[in-house]
Scaffold this motif. Structure first.
Motif, PDB file in Angstrom:
ATOM      1  N   LEU A 198       4.075   0.605  -2.914  1.00  0.00           N
ATOM      2  CA  LEU A 198       3.162   0.083  -2.147  1.00  0.00           C
ATOM      3  C   LEU A 198       2.801   0.575  -0.710  1.00  0.00           C
ATOM      4  CD1 LEU A 198       3.472  -3.997  -2.863  1.00  0.00           C
ATOM      5  CD2 LEU A 198       2.140  -2.330  -4.162  1.00  0.00           C
ATOM      6  N   ASP A 199       3.846   0.856  -0.302  1.00  0.00           N
ATOM      7  CA  ASP A 199       3.769   1.573   1.058  1.00  0.00           C
ATOM      8  C   ASP A 199       3.188   2.848   0.926  1.00  0.00           C
ATOM      9  OD1 ASP A 199       3.969   1.459   3.940  1.00  0.00           O
ATOM     10  OD2 ASP A 199       6.089   2.183   3.926  1.00  0.00           O
ATOM     11  N   ALA A 200       3.783   3.630   0.155  1.00  0.00           N
ATOM     12  CA  ALA A 200       3.190   5.049  -0.213  1.00  0.00           C
ATOM     13  C   ALA A 200       1.734   5.081  -0.769  1.00  0.00           C
ATOM     14  CB  ALA A 200       4.030   5.618  -1.387  1.00  0.00           C
ATOM     15  N   ARG A 201       1.138   3.938  -1.062  1.00  0.00           N
ATOM     16  CA  ARG A 201      -0.269   3.921  -1.591  1.00  0.00           C
ATOM     17  C   ARG A 201      -1.168   3.164  -0.352  1.00  0.00           C
ATOM     18  NH1 ARG A 201      -0.051   1.618  -7.715  1.00  0.00           N
ATOM     19  NH2 ARG A 201      -2.123   1.975  -7.541  1.00  0.00           N
ATOM     20  N   GLY A 202      -0.580   3.148   0.630  1.00  0.00           N
ATOM     21  CA  GLY A 202      -1.297   2.650   1.923  1.00  0.00           C
ATOM     22  C   GLY A 202      -1.485   1.454   1.943  1.00  0.00           C
ATOM     23  N   VAL A 203      -1.143   0.561   1.203  1.00  0.00           N
ATOM     24  CA  VAL A 203      -1.375  -0.996   1.234  1.00  0.00           C
ATOM     25  C   VAL A 203      -0.901  -1.471   2.528  1.00  0.00           C
ATOM     26  CG1 VAL A 203      -0.668  -3.229   0.235  1.00  0.00           C
ATOM     27  CG2 VAL A 203      -0.994  -1.318  -1.357  1.00  0.00           C
TER      28      VAL A 203
ATOM     29  N   ARG B  69      -4.428  -4.662   7.815  1.00  0.00           N
ATOM     30  CA  ARG B  69      -4.047  -5.859   8.356  1.00  0.00           C
ATOM     31  C   ARG B  69      -4.046  -6.811   7.274  1.00  0.00           C
ATOM     32  NH1 ARG B  69      -8.213  -7.334  12.592  1.00  0.00           N
ATOM     33  NH2 ARG B  69      -9.706  -6.670  10.879  1.00  0.00           N
ATOM     34  N   ARG B  70      -2.893  -7.660   7.642  1.00  0.00           N
ATOM     35  CA  ARG B  70      -2.720  -8.890   6.937  1.00  0.00           C
ATOM     36  C   ARG B  70      -2.209  -8.500   5.597  1.00  0.00           C
ATOM     37  NH1 ARG B  70      -7.677  -9.582   8.341  1.00  0.00           N
ATOM     38  NH2 ARG B  70      -8.298  -9.678   6.110  1.00  0.00           N
ATOM     39  N   ALA B  71      -1.896  -7.196   5.103  1.00  0.00           N
ATOM     40  CA  ALA B  71      -1.601  -6.954   3.647  1.00  0.00           C
ATOM     41  C   ALA B  71      -0.108  -7.478   3.278  1.00  0.00           C
ATOM     42  CB  ALA B  71      -1.529  -5.467   3.516  1.00  0.00           C
ATOM     43  N   VAL B  72       0.701  -7.453   4.372  1.00  0.00           N
ATOM     44  CA  VAL B  72       1.967  -8.199   4.314  1.00  0.00           C
ATOM     45  C   VAL B  72       2.142  -9.586   3.684  1.00  0.00           C
ATOM     46  CG1 VAL B  72       4.197  -8.755   5.263  1.00  0.00           C
ATOM     47  CG2 VAL B  72       3.316  -6.399   5.703  1.00  0.00           C
ATOM     48  N   GLU B  73       1.220 -10.423   4.385  1.00  0.00           N
ATOM     49  CA  GLU B  73       1.107 -11.731   4.086  1.00  0.00           C
ATOM     50  C   GLU B  73       0.483 -11.814   2.887  1.00  0.00           C
ATOM     51  OE1 GLU B  73       0.188 -10.243   6.953  1.00  0.00           O
ATOM     52  OE2 GLU B  73       0.737 -11.444   8.761  1.00  0.00           O
TER      53      GLU B  73
ATOM     54  N   VAL C 285       0.493  -9.853   0.086  1.00  0.00           N
ATOM     55  CA  VAL C 285       1.504  -9.452  -0.796  1.00  0.00           C
ATOM     56  C   VAL C 285       2.338 -10.342  -1.039  1.00  0.00           C
ATOM     57  CG1 VAL C 285       3.275  -7.665  -1.370  1.00  0.00           C
ATOM     58  CG2 VAL C 285       1.102  -6.906  -0.654  1.00  0.00           C
ATOM     59  N   ALA C 286       2.943 -11.125   0.153  1.00  0.00           N
ATOM     60  CA  ALA C 286       3.996 -11.993  -0.098  1.00  0.00           C
ATOM     61  C   ALA C 286       3.561 -13.383  -0.508  1.00  0.00           C
ATOM     62  CB  ALA C 286       4.318 -12.642   1.454  1.00  0.00           C
ATOM     63  N   GLY C 287       2.328 -13.624  -0.252  1.00  0.00           N
ATOM     64  CA  GLY C 287       1.452 -14.786  -1.139  1.00  0.00           C
ATOM     65  C   GLY C 287       1.509 -14.504  -2.526  1.00  0.00           C
ATOM     66  N   ARG C 288       1.219 -13.350  -2.905  1.00  0.00           N
ATOM     67  CA  ARG C 288       0.924 -12.978  -4.309  1.00  0.00           C
ATOM     68  C   ARG C 288       2.387 -12.854  -5.172  1.00  0.00           C
ATOM     69  NH1 ARG C 288      -2.189  -9.519  -7.626  1.00  0.00           N
ATOM     70  NH2 ARG C 288      -1.341  -9.557  -9.758  1.00  0.00           N
ATOM     71  N   LEU C 289       3.479 -12.256  -4.382  1.00  0.00           N
ATOM     72  CA  LEU C 289       4.507 -12.461  -5.197  1.00  0.00           C
ATOM     73  C   LEU C 289       5.601 -13.948  -4.798  1.00  0.00           C
ATOM     74  CD1 LEU C 289       6.130  -9.102  -3.692  1.00  0.00           C
ATOM     75  CD2 LEU C 289       4.953  -9.636  -5.811  1.00  0.00           C
ATOM     76  N   GLY C 290       4.917 -15.001  -4.062  1.00  0.00           N
ATOM     77  CA  GLY C 290       5.572 -16.113  -4.100  1.00  0.00           C
ATOM     78  C   GLY C 290       6.871 -16.141  -3.150  1.00  0.00           C
ATOM     79  N   ILE C 291       6.644 -15.104  -2.117  1.00  0.00           N
ATOM     80  CA  ILE C 291       8.058 -15.412  -1.227  1.00  0.00           C
ATOM     81  C   ILE C 291       7.540 -15.372   0.326  1.00  0.00           C
ATOM     82  CG2 ILE C 291       9.125 -13.426  -2.697  1.00  0.00           C
ATOM     83  CD1 ILE C 291       8.277 -11.149  -0.807  1.00  0.00           C
ATOM     84  N   SER C 292       8.242 -15.464   1.224  1.00  0.00           N
ATOM     85  CA  SER C 292       8.049 -15.847   2.598  1.00  0.00           C
ATOM     86  C   SER C 292       7.481 -14.581   3.242  1.00  0.00           C
ATOM     87  CB  SER C 292       8.876 -16.352   3.284  1.00  0.00           C
ATOM     88  OG  SER C 292      10.236 -15.492   3.428  1.00  0.00           O
TER      89      SER C 292
ATOM     90  N   ALA D  69       8.658 -13.672   5.864  1.00  0.00           N
ATOM     91  CA  ALA D  69       9.582 -12.988   6.901  1.00  0.00           C
ATOM     92  C   ALA D  69      10.332 -12.097   5.738  1.00  0.00           C
ATOM     93  CB  ALA D  69      10.651 -13.896   7.354  1.00  0.00           C
ATOM     94  N   SER D  70      10.710 -12.645   4.406  1.00  0.00           N
ATOM     95  CA  SER D  70      11.149 -11.902   3.370  1.00  0.00           C
ATOM     96  C   SER D  70      10.473 -10.523   2.873  1.00  0.00           C
ATOM     97  CB  SER D  70      11.057 -12.499   2.000  1.00  0.00           C
ATOM     98  OG  SER D  70      12.210 -13.504   2.226  1.00  0.00           O
ATOM     99  N   ALA D  71       8.971 -10.437   2.932  1.00  0.00           N
ATOM    100  CA  ALA D  71       8.321  -9.529   2.825  1.00  0.00           C
ATOM    101  C   ALA D  71       8.640  -8.503   3.922  1.00  0.00           C
ATOM    102  CB  ALA D  71       6.762  -9.812   2.489  1.00  0.00           C
ATOM    103  N   TYR D  72       8.418  -8.909   4.923  1.00  0.00           N
ATOM    104  CA  TYR D  72       8.778  -7.795   6.059  1.00  0.00           C
ATOM    105  C   TYR D  72      10.173  -7.147   5.979  1.00  0.00           C
ATOM    106  CZ  TYR D  72       4.459  -8.513   8.864  1.00  0.00           C
ATOM    107  OH  TYR D  72       3.340  -8.490   9.471  1.00  0.00           O
ATOM    108  N   SER D  73      11.121  -7.974   5.527  1.00  0.00           N
ATOM    109  CA  SER D  73      12.573  -7.406   5.482  1.00  0.00           C
ATOM    110  C   SER D  73      12.338  -6.543   4.499  1.00  0.00           C
ATOM    111  CB  SER D  73      13.461  -8.667   5.421  1.00  0.00           C
ATOM    112  OG  SER D  73      14.783  -8.151   5.257  1.00  0.00           O
ATOM    113  N   TYR D  74      11.773  -6.944   3.040  1.00  0.00           N
ATOM    114  CA  TYR D  74      11.951  -5.715   1.970  1.00  0.00           C
ATOM    115  C   TYR D  74      11.042  -4.530   2.500  1.00  0.00           C
ATOM    116  CZ  TYR D  74      13.726  -8.786  -1.484  1.00  0.00           C
ATOM    117  OH  TYR D  74      14.541  -9.638  -2.223  1.00  0.00           O
TER     118      TYR D  74
END
Length: 229
Positions: free
Chosen positions: A183-188, A192-196, A198-205, A207-212
């Motif tokens: 996802l990072d390589a594809r520019g996601v 802005r707010r893409a991490v949030e 993606v986290a919502g879509r995956l059902g994770i927090s 903080a977890s998304a930023y950590s991954y």
């Protein structure tokens, strides 16, 4: 500070000079042609000007997956010429994306030419059938063209093989890191707010998304502990 302002002024001048060029190209090829001018400094509203109508873009709209891929490559981005894609409504489009650089060589935008070749493809198919020629070229990928960057991010997530076939909950740690790396390589994550999102879509927090994401950008690291994976 003055150097930054000078560079921005130069970029604005380049974009302004290309607006009539876009209009001229679209007028030359007629209603099957669309020319889109992008400013990558504003991914959520990168479309500076549109001449013609093939993908339904409007000024102020977001970049597509193609633009996000260019954005992720930064100054290493290169022109992509004469590639085929298909819109969500089935229109077959032949496109060329030409990156824009300032006097320092930094990539800051793109001029994109989209030509509707649906009728040409239909004629090719008909002539091939009449001539008894079987088969045909590979089906081009479907690209989301729209004015909402969130919809583009969602389309990239929908298209990801691991999520389509297995879902986040069934992925191992390395597969999850690979997902974030892709996802990072594809520019996601340049959006802005893409991490949030993606986290919502995956059902994770978040903080977890930023950590991954952080771990996916390094060779190795500990298991995310910033929230429920």
């Amino acid at each position: 500070m003055a150097a930054v302002e000078e560079r921005d002024a130069e970029r604005e001048a380049i974009l302004a000079a290309l607006v009539p060029v876009a209009e001229g190209i679209a007028a030359t090829f007629g209603p099957v042609c669309e020319v889109v001018l992008h400013d990558y400094r504003r991914p959520e509203g990168s479309v500076v000007a549109v001449a013609g109508s093939v993908t339904g873009r409007t000024a102020g709209g977001a970049m597509s997956e193609i633009g996000m891929r260019m954005l992720a490559r930064g100054d290493e981005a290169a022109d992509e010429l004469n590639y085929l894609t298909r819109t969500g409504t089935g229109t077959l489009v032949k496109s060329s994306t030409m990156v824009l650089r300032d006097s320092t060589g930094a990539v800051f935008g793109a001029l994109c030419v989209n030509v509707d070749v649906t009728a040409v493809d239909q004629a090719r198919t008909l002539l091939g059938a009449l001539a008894g020629l079987g088969g045909g070229p590979a089906e081009p990928p479907v690209t989301t063209f729209g004015n909402d960057i969130d919809a583009v991010v969602e389309a990239i997530l929908d298209d990801h093989r691991s999520l389509r076939h297995r879902g986040w909950g069934r992925l191992g740690r390395e597969e999850r890191l690979r997902l974030f790396r892709d996802l990072d390589a594809r520019g996601v994550f340049a959006v802005r707010r893409a991490v949030e999102q993606v986290a919502g879509r995956l059902g994770i927090s978040r903080a977890s998304a930023y950590s991954y994401l952080s771990q996916s950008r390094t060779p190795a690291g500990p298991t995310p502990d910033g929230g429920t994976p």
